[in-house]
Design an enzyme around this catalytic site. Structure first.
Site, PDB file in Angstrom:
ATOM      1  N   ARG A   1       0.821  -1.220   0.000  1.00 50.22           N
ATOM      2  CA  ARG A   1       0.000   0.000   0.000  1.00 50.22           C
ATOM      3  C   ARG A   1       0.851   1.264   0.000  1.00 50.22           C
ATOM      4  O   ARG A   1       0.444   2.282  -0.557  1.00 50.22           O
ATOM      5  CB  ARG A   1      -0.921  -0.006   1.220  1.00 50.22           C
TER       6      ARG A   1
ATOM      7  N   GLY B   1      -9.245  -7.981  -0.386  1.00 57.24           N
ATOM      8  CA  GLY B   1      -7.965  -8.080   0.304  1.00 57.24           C
ATOM      9  C   GLY B   1      -7.359  -9.469   0.236  1.00 57.24           C
ATOM     10  O   GLY B   1      -6.174  -9.626  -0.071  1.00 57.24           O
TER      11      GLY B   1
ATOM     12  N   LYS C   1     -17.976 -15.660   2.987  1.00 60.93           N
ATOM     13  CA  LYS C   1     -19.387 -15.443   3.304  1.00 60.93           C
ATOM     14  C   LYS C   1     -20.149 -14.825   2.154  1.00 60.93           C
ATOM     15  O   LYS C   1     -19.787 -13.784   1.626  1.00 60.93           O
ATOM     16  CB  LYS C   1     -19.495 -14.561   4.545  1.00 60.93           C
TER      17      LYS C   1
ATOM     18  N   GLY D   1     -12.908  -3.702   1.223  1.00 58.56           N
ATOM     19  CA  GLY D   1     -14.299  -3.273   1.342  1.00 58.56           C
ATOM     20  C   GLY D   1     -14.672  -2.254   0.286  1.00 58.56           C
ATOM     21  O   GLY D   1     -15.779  -2.277  -0.270  1.00 58.56           O
TER      22      GLY D   1
HETATM   23  P1  ADP Z   1     -11.710 -11.129  -0.260  1.00 60.27           P
HETATM   24  O1  ADP Z   1     -10.967 -10.518   0.909  1.00 60.27           O
HETATM   25  O2  ADP Z   1     -10.826 -11.362  -1.426  1.00 60.27           O
HETATM   26  O3  ADP Z   1     -12.961 -10.366  -0.604  1.00 60.27           O
HETATM   27  P2  ADP Z   1     -13.100 -12.936   1.473  1.00 60.27           P
HETATM   28  O4  ADP Z   1     -12.671 -12.150   2.653  1.00 60.27           O
HETATM   29  O5  ADP Z   1     -14.515 -12.893   1.091  1.00 60.27           O
HETATM   30  O6  ADP Z   1     -12.188 -12.582   0.198  1.00 60.27           O
HETATM   31  O7  ADP Z   1     -12.797 -14.472   1.683  1.00 60.27           O
HETATM   32  C1  ADP Z   1     -11.529 -14.945   1.962  1.00 60.27           C
HETATM   33  C2  ADP Z   1     -11.590 -16.073   2.936  1.00 60.27           C
HETATM   34  O8  ADP Z   1     -12.491 -17.073   2.504  1.00 60.27           O
HETATM   35  C3  ADP Z   1     -10.268 -16.746   3.094  1.00 60.27           C
HETATM   36  O9  ADP Z   1      -9.815 -16.544   4.403  1.00 60.27           O
HETATM   37  C4  ADP Z   1     -10.556 -18.219   2.819  1.00 60.27           C
HETATM   38  O10 ADP Z   1      -9.905 -19.078   3.712  1.00 60.27           O
HETATM   39  C5  ADP Z   1     -12.037 -18.297   2.998  1.00 60.27           C
HETATM   40  N1  ADP Z   1     -12.639 -19.418   2.259  1.00 60.27           N
HETATM   41  C6  ADP Z   1     -12.586 -19.663   0.943  1.00 60.27           C
HETATM   42  N2  ADP Z   1     -13.201 -20.816   0.617  1.00 60.27           N
HETATM   43  C7  ADP Z   1     -13.678 -21.318   1.784  1.00 60.27           C
HETATM   44  C8  ADP Z   1     -14.396 -22.519   2.126  1.00 60.27           C
HETATM   45  N3  ADP Z   1     -14.750 -23.388   1.202  1.00 60.27           N
HETATM   46  N4  ADP Z   1     -14.697 -22.710   3.423  1.00 60.27           N
HETATM   47  C9  ADP Z   1     -14.322 -21.821   4.364  1.00 60.27           C
HETATM   48  N5  ADP Z   1     -13.647 -20.679   4.105  1.00 60.27           N
HETATM   49  C10 ADP Z   1     -13.332 -20.431   2.829  1.00 60.27           C
HETATM   50 MG    MG Z   2     -11.309 -10.619   3.027  1.00 58.79          MG
END
Ligand code: ADP
Ligand code: MG
Length: 393
Positions: A37, A348, A198, A371
């Site tokens: 960053r 992230g 989620k 976010g």
């Molecule tokens: P980003 O930050 O890229 O938006 P998220 O925060 O939504 O992504 O999700 C990332 C997290 O999702 C990671 O910590 C990963 O371990 C978790 N994850 C991915 N697939 C699964 C799964 N099948 N079951 C549980 N957790 C998962």
């Molecule tokens: Mg995340």
């Protein structure tokens, strides 16, 4: 369309310029552990220095909850920035009041000060007008280069823009050009990839992508909830019960543009030394959980990526933090990197996965905003962006 004034549209010579950067970086043992960053803000900082501005940098770091927390001081960031730029960086122990005013007064055009963590004041998150005015009083021009914080209407991201002429920095401009323009008028075939933990965080992005993308490939925890909504038994997998009705609704209206996994990598416990198997989605053993997409799904997703002109990806395909469940995410990352498509990564954890895979250079744009990039992908107006001067004003 990007229609905000930028640092190129405003007189900077000998002006005191307050720059909101996103220096919310991980620290380890009092040192910067990941400077992505900080590096992302360098083009703006260098431009301001070259144009003889008096550069006053501010940022939040972590969640000090309106109190001074020594371990969340930005001082190590000033030292790191000084090493990156090869010039001294002054540091002010408070972002407002005497320490800040004194530090700014000592600067010549082309010199830089970093102010202490804005969140040491409760007025930052509260967007308190008095605090915003105190911060603004240090400067004559405001530059927002903190895309990662632009979804929050805080004093340093939104409040100060009421008191100073406010323009975008290069990082802000780049983020909005890539994410904004790509989604406003996407090139086709446009393939969206979504995953992560989620679905409730991302439902609006899912809906939007289904409107504008030719294919939406869904993996990770998100896919579990869709598969459960379709009636499969996911055993111990992360499934969001509360989101099932919405997932069912989406499945009813979605066409074959929504592409779900056909197989999953399942484990008998949530651990990197668990027993691991690959199974079809209708055959998750009782007591096991899906932690990655399977090989057939990787092939299916790769097929959908063929010939794409635009790829937007948010959310890892599995629990990539653990070796055995990183395979799907890395395979898709590799496939995205190999296409000729314009590729944009938001989120992230997704950005971290791309970095770990060593593929950042092969992606057109890896967003620095978590976010903020999600809210932007939902089609929301970000308060930190809205507060900037329009091009034609
Ligand atoms: P980003 O930050 O890229 O938006 P998220 O925060 O939504 O992504 O999700 C990332 C997290 O999702 C990671 O910590 C990963 O371990 C978790 N994850 C991915 N697939 C699964 C799964 N099948 N079951 C549980 N957790 C998962
Ligand atoms: Mg995340």
């Amino acid at each position: 369309m990007f229609n905000k004034k930028t640092i190129e549209d405003i007189d900077l010579d000998s002006k005191r310029v307050l720059v909101r950067v996103d220096f919310n970086v991980p620290l380890e043992d009092g040192r910067v552990a990941d400077d992505t960053r900080i590096r992302a803000a360098l083009p703006t900082i260098k431009y301001l220095v070259d144009h003889r501005a008096i550069v006053i940098l501010c940022s939040h770091l972590g969640r000090p909850k309106g109190q001074v927390k020594a371990e969340l001081s930005l001082r190590p960031v000033a030292e790191h920035l000084s090493e990156l730029l090869g010039v001294p960086i002054a540091f002010a122990d408070d972002c407002v009041g005497d320490p800040a005013e004194d530090a700014v007064r000592d600067l010549q055009p082309g010199q830089i000060v970093l102010l202490e963590n804005t969140r040491f004041h409760a007025g930052e998150k509260a967007n308190d007008p008095e605090f915003a005015r105190a911060l603004a009083s240090l400067a004559e021009v405001y530059v927002n280069d903190a895309f990662g914080s632009a979804h929050r209407a805080h004093a340093s991201t939104e409040g100060v823009a009421r008191y100073l002429p406010a323009v975008a920095g290069y990082l802000m401009e780049k983020e909005i050009r890539y994410l904004g323009d790509a989604l406003l008028d996407p090139e086709h075939p446009f393939v969206a990839i979504m995953g992560g933990a989620k679905i409730s965080d991302k439902i609006d992005v899912v809906k939007r992508m289904l409107q504008i993308a030719d294919h939406l490939l869904v993996g990770g925890g998100l896919a579990n909830t869709f598969l459960a909504a379709r009636g499969f038994d996911l055993a111990e997998s992360l499934v969001e019960e509360d989101a099932l009705p919405t997932a069912r609704e989406i499945l009813q209206t979605a066409t074959d543009r929504l592409v779900l996994p056909v197989d999953l990598v399942v484990a008998d416990e949530f651990s990197d030394d668990a027993s691991v198997r690959s199974v079809p989605v209708d055959d998750v053993p009782a007591g096991w959980r899906a932690l990655d997409i399977g090989g057939k799904t990787v092939d299916l997703f790769k097929e959908k990526l063929q010939g794409a002109k635009l790829i937007v990806w948010n959310g890892p395909m599995g629990v990539f933090e653990m070796g055995p469940f990183a395979v799907g995410t890395y395979a898709i990352a590799q496939a995205v990197a190999e296409t000729d498509a314009v590729s944009i990564i938001g989120g992230g954890d997704s950005a971290a996965a791309i970095r770990k895979a060593g593929l950042t250079d092969k992606i057109s744009h890896v967003s620095t905003g978590g976010g903020a990039s999600l809210e932007f992908m939902e089609g929301k107006t970000l308060p930190g962006v809205a507060a900037l001067l329009d091009k034609d004003s």
